[in-house]
Every structure is written in structure tokens, then in C-alpha cells.
Design an enzyme around this catalytic site. Structure first.
Site, PDB file in Angstrom:
ATOM      1  N   HIS A 114      85.834  34.542  -9.696  1.00  0.00           N
ATOM      2  CA  HIS A 114      86.242  33.226 -10.177  1.00  0.00           C
ATOM      3  C   HIS A 114      87.403  32.673  -9.354  1.00  0.00           C
ATOM      4  O   HIS A 114      88.178  33.405  -8.764  1.00  0.00           O
ATOM      5  CB  HIS A 114      86.603  33.252 -11.662  1.00  0.00           C
ATOM      6  CG  HIS A 114      87.709  34.175 -12.036  1.00  0.00           C
ATOM      7  ND1 HIS A 114      87.552  35.544 -12.096  1.00  0.00           N
ATOM      8  CD2 HIS A 114      88.994  33.932 -12.400  1.00  0.00           C
ATOM      9  CE1 HIS A 114      88.689  36.100 -12.483  1.00  0.00           C
ATOM     10  NE2 HIS A 114      89.580  35.139 -12.656  1.00  0.00           N
ATOM     11  N   ASP A 131      90.220  26.760 -18.555  1.00  0.00           N
ATOM     12  CA  ASP A 131      90.845  28.030 -18.934  1.00  0.00           C
ATOM     13  C   ASP A 131      91.414  27.834 -20.339  1.00  0.00           C
ATOM     14  O   ASP A 131      92.114  26.848 -20.584  1.00  0.00           O
ATOM     15  CB  ASP A 131      91.954  28.367 -17.932  1.00  0.00           C
ATOM     16  CG  ASP A 131      92.496  29.769 -18.076  1.00  0.00           C
ATOM     17  OD1 ASP A 131      92.713  30.204 -19.230  1.00  0.00           O
ATOM     18  OD2 ASP A 131      92.706  30.426 -17.051  1.00  0.00           O
ATOM     19  N   ILE A 132      91.115  28.745 -21.262  1.00  0.00           N
ATOM     20  CA  ILE A 132      91.634  28.588 -22.624  1.00  0.00           C
ATOM     21  C   ILE A 132      93.093  29.027 -22.738  1.00  0.00           C
ATOM     22  O   ILE A 132      93.728  28.779 -23.759  1.00  0.00           O
ATOM     23  CB  ILE A 132      90.768  29.318 -23.672  1.00  0.00           C
ATOM     24  CG1 ILE A 132      90.717  30.815 -23.415  1.00  0.00           C
ATOM     25  CG2 ILE A 132      89.391  28.690 -23.757  1.00  0.00           C
ATOM     26  CD1 ILE A 132      90.109  31.605 -24.553  1.00  0.00           C
TER      27      ILE A 132
END
Length: 130
Positions: free
Chosen positions: A93, A29-30
């Protein structure tokens, strides 16, 4: 319309991938809650996790389990938390989050801002354990 995750799958957008099969992908995850926060997705475009057919749903969960085991070895933590929220990106997700306490899973708190170099280092550590 393709989601950002579909664009990652197609290679239009880069990501720090930690694991991949023909059907599934795991990447950092950014905007993580903690270092090592991983997203696990099916490569098929489907908005809602529970709309997946049983075979792909079970396959995704099995893939997530493999990733979680490697993640726990790579990132020191008490356990790996898993959550499905699914409102921020219209693509099914799973969040896998290294955690030492419940606050590590609090999505209301500010997200970390990690450099590309740091994300690459974390992804390398996780890949080494898979």
C-alpha cells in the site's frame, strides 16, 4: 491469510472508497495523520510493494497519481506527500497525505479520530474531484 485490506477489497469490511478500478483501490485511512489521508492498494494480495511485477507496480503508481491529483483539488494543501512503509498491514500500500509541512507526514504523532460522518464527507469531496 487475508489482510484487512483484502477484506476491504472483498467487501467483508466497509471502507470510505474514493476511487476504484478492476486492479486497484483507494480509500480513506481510518486513523489518518491529516484529513484526506488516503491508502492506495493493489487488489491482488501481495505483502511487499517491490515484489509486485513491473506492470502492476507501474499501474499502481499511475492510479496513485490520478488519486493524488483529485485529492489535492479536494483538500486544500501545499502538496500531496507519498510514502510506503508497509509494516503495519501485510498488503502492499501507498499512503497519500495532504501536507503543508513535513510534520504532516510524521507517523510518530497521534492519529486523528474522525467520525464516520466526517470520513464520508471527505470521501465525497475527493470523489467529486476525480
Amino acid at each position: 491469510m487475508a489482510s484487512i485490506f483484502s477484506k476491504i477489497v472483498s467487501g467483508e469490511i466497509s471502507a470510505h472508497k474514493v476511487a476504484e478500478t478492476v486492479q486497484y483501490l483507494a480509500f480513506l485511512d481510518i486513523n489518518p495523520l491529516v484529513e484526506g489521508h488516503v491508502l492506495v492498494i493493489p487488489k491482488i494480495e501481495i505483502d511487499y510493494l517491490f515484489d509486485m511485477d513491473s506492470e502492476n507496480y507501474v499501474g499502481l503508481m499511475m492510479f496513485a497519481q490520478i488519486v493524488a491529483k483529485g485529492l489535492k483539488q479536494a483538500i486544500p494543501c501545499e502538496r500531496i506527500g507519498m510514502t510506503v512503509i508497509g509494516t503495519e498491514v501485510p498488503h502492499a500500500h501507498i499512503h497519500l497525505i495532504p501536507m503543508n509541512n513535513m510534520e504532516d507526514m510524521n507517523f510518530a504523532r497521534p492519529k486523528l479520530k474522525l467520525s464516520e460522518e466526517r470520513l464520508a464527507e471527505i470521501a465525497d469531496r475527493i470523489r467529486e474531484k476525480l
